[in-house]
Design an enzyme around this catalytic site. Structure first.
Site, short mmCIF file in Angstrom:
data_model
loop_
_atom_site.label_atom_id
_atom_site.label_comp_id
_atom_site.label_asym_id
_atom_site.label_seq_id
_atom_site.Cartn_x
_atom_site.Cartn_y
_atom_site.Cartn_z
N HIS A 143 7.26 1.09 -11.01
CA HIS A 143 6.10 0.67 -10.22
C HIS A 143 4.83 1.15 -10.90
O HIS A 143 4.81 2.19 -11.56
CB HIS A 143 6.18 1.21 -8.79
CG HIS A 143 6.35 2.69 -8.71
ND1 HIS A 143 7.56 3.31 -8.91
CD2 HIS A 143 5.46 3.69 -8.47
CE1 HIS A 143 7.41 4.62 -8.79
NE2 HIS A 143 6.14 4.87 -8.54
N MET A 144 3.78 0.38 -10.68
CA MET A 144 2.46 0.70 -11.23
C MET A 144 1.55 1.04 -10.05
O MET A 144 1.49 0.28 -9.08
CB MET A 144 1.94 -0.52 -12.00
CG MET A 144 0.56 -0.38 -12.57
SD MET A 144 0.11 -1.92 -13.40
CE MET A 144 1.10 -1.78 -14.88
N ARG B 36 0.84 -1.20 0.00
CA ARG B 36 0.00 0.00 0.00
C ARG B 36 0.87 1.26 0.00
O ARG B 36 1.90 1.31 0.69
CB ARG B 36 -0.92 0.00 1.23
CG ARG B 36 -1.93 -1.12 1.18
CD ARG B 36 -2.98 -1.03 2.26
NE ARG B 36 -3.65 -2.33 2.38
CZ ARG B 36 -4.60 -2.78 1.56
NH1 ARG B 36 -5.02 -2.02 0.57
NH2 ARG B 36 -5.13 -3.98 1.73
N GLU C 234 8.73 9.95 -8.78
CA GLU C 234 9.51 10.30 -7.58
C GLU C 234 10.48 9.19 -7.20
O GLU C 234 11.57 9.46 -6.68
CB GLU C 234 8.58 10.56 -6.40
CG GLU C 234 7.75 11.82 -6.54
CD GLU C 234 6.71 11.94 -5.44
OE1 GLU C 234 6.68 11.07 -4.54
OE2 GLU C 234 5.92 12.89 -5.49
N VAL C 235 10.06 7.95 -7.39
CA VAL C 235 10.90 6.81 -7.01
C VAL C 235 11.34 6.10 -8.29
O VAL C 235 10.49 5.62 -9.06
CB VAL C 235 10.13 5.84 -6.08
CG1 VAL C 235 11.00 4.64 -5.74
CG2 VAL C 235 9.68 6.55 -4.81
P1 AMP Z 1 5.84 8.01 -8.29
O1 AMP Z 1 5.58 9.47 -8.21
O2 AMP Z 1 5.07 7.34 -9.39
O3 AMP Z 1 7.32 7.69 -8.33
O4 AMP Z 1 5.25 7.40 -6.96
C1 AMP Z 1 6.00 7.07 -5.83
C2 AMP Z 1 5.01 6.66 -4.77
O5 AMP Z 1 5.71 5.99 -3.73
C3 AMP Z 1 4.29 7.84 -4.12
O6 AMP Z 1 2.89 7.71 -4.31
C4 AMP Z 1 4.68 7.73 -2.64
O7 AMP Z 1 3.62 8.07 -1.77
C5 AMP Z 1 5.06 6.27 -2.53
N1 AMP Z 1 6.00 5.93 -1.47
C6 AMP Z 1 7.17 6.55 -1.18
N2 AMP Z 1 7.77 5.95 -0.14
C7 AMP Z 1 6.98 4.91 0.22
C8 AMP Z 1 7.05 3.90 1.24
N3 AMP Z 1 8.09 3.83 2.08
N4 AMP Z 1 6.04 3.00 1.32
C9 AMP Z 1 5.00 3.06 0.47
N5 AMP Z 1 4.87 3.99 -0.50
C10 AMP Z 1 5.84 4.90 -0.63
#
Ligand code: AMP
Length: 115
Positions: free
Chosen positions: A100-101, A29, A95-96
């Site tokens: 990931h989807m 989640r 952001e990460v």
């Molecule tokens: P994106 O902008 O597509 O890279 O989405 C990265 C997502 O990772 C964001 O929706 C964050 O809220 C989520 N996220 C970041 N750190 C964590 C974590 N430790 N556990 C779960 N979700 C995370």
């Protein structure tokens, strides 16, 4: 590619609310949910962005979609519907940098914005 926070979750070095795990994929989640159901479906293998997916990984990407399908059913949102999103790089607001989807649902979503 540089290790991300998702590698730590995959390796169980950081806690997460995991809803699915198999040999190739983990799903947990989102820590900052945008809807009642917000799950991230993540391949164990480190792929930074959509731009880095190789042709031989096409089956893995298909498995990510099928995992989303299963989780949506498990969460009871399959019939009402949901959204699958993969953000890529700066304009996509990624952001990460570990592929990931997002599986988002459980409420009426607004139309996808071009802005
Ligand atoms: P994106 O902008 O597509 O890279 O989405 C990265 C997502 O990772 C964001 O929706 C964050 O809220 C989520 N996220 C970041 N750190 C964590 C974590 N430790 N556990 C779960 N979700 C995370």
């Amino acid at each position: 590619m540089a290790e991300t926070i998702f590698s730590k979750i995959i390796n169980h070095e950081l806690p997460a609310d995991i809803v699915h795990e198999d040999e190739e994929i983990i799903a947990f989640r989102d820590i900052s949910p945008q809807a009642p159901v917000h799950v991230l479906i993540v391949p164990r293998v480190e792929i930074a962005t959509v731009n880095d997916i190789r042709p031989e990984q096409a089956e893995l990407i298909g498995k990510m979609v099928l995992t989303a399908q299963k989780i949506a059913a498990d969460e009871g949102i399959a019939e009402d519907g949901f959204r699958l999103v993969i953000n890529c790089n700066r304009h996509g607001c990624q952001e990460v940098f570990h592929l990931h989807m997002h599986l988002v649902g459980g409420r009426q979503l607004r139309g996808i914005s071009a802005g």
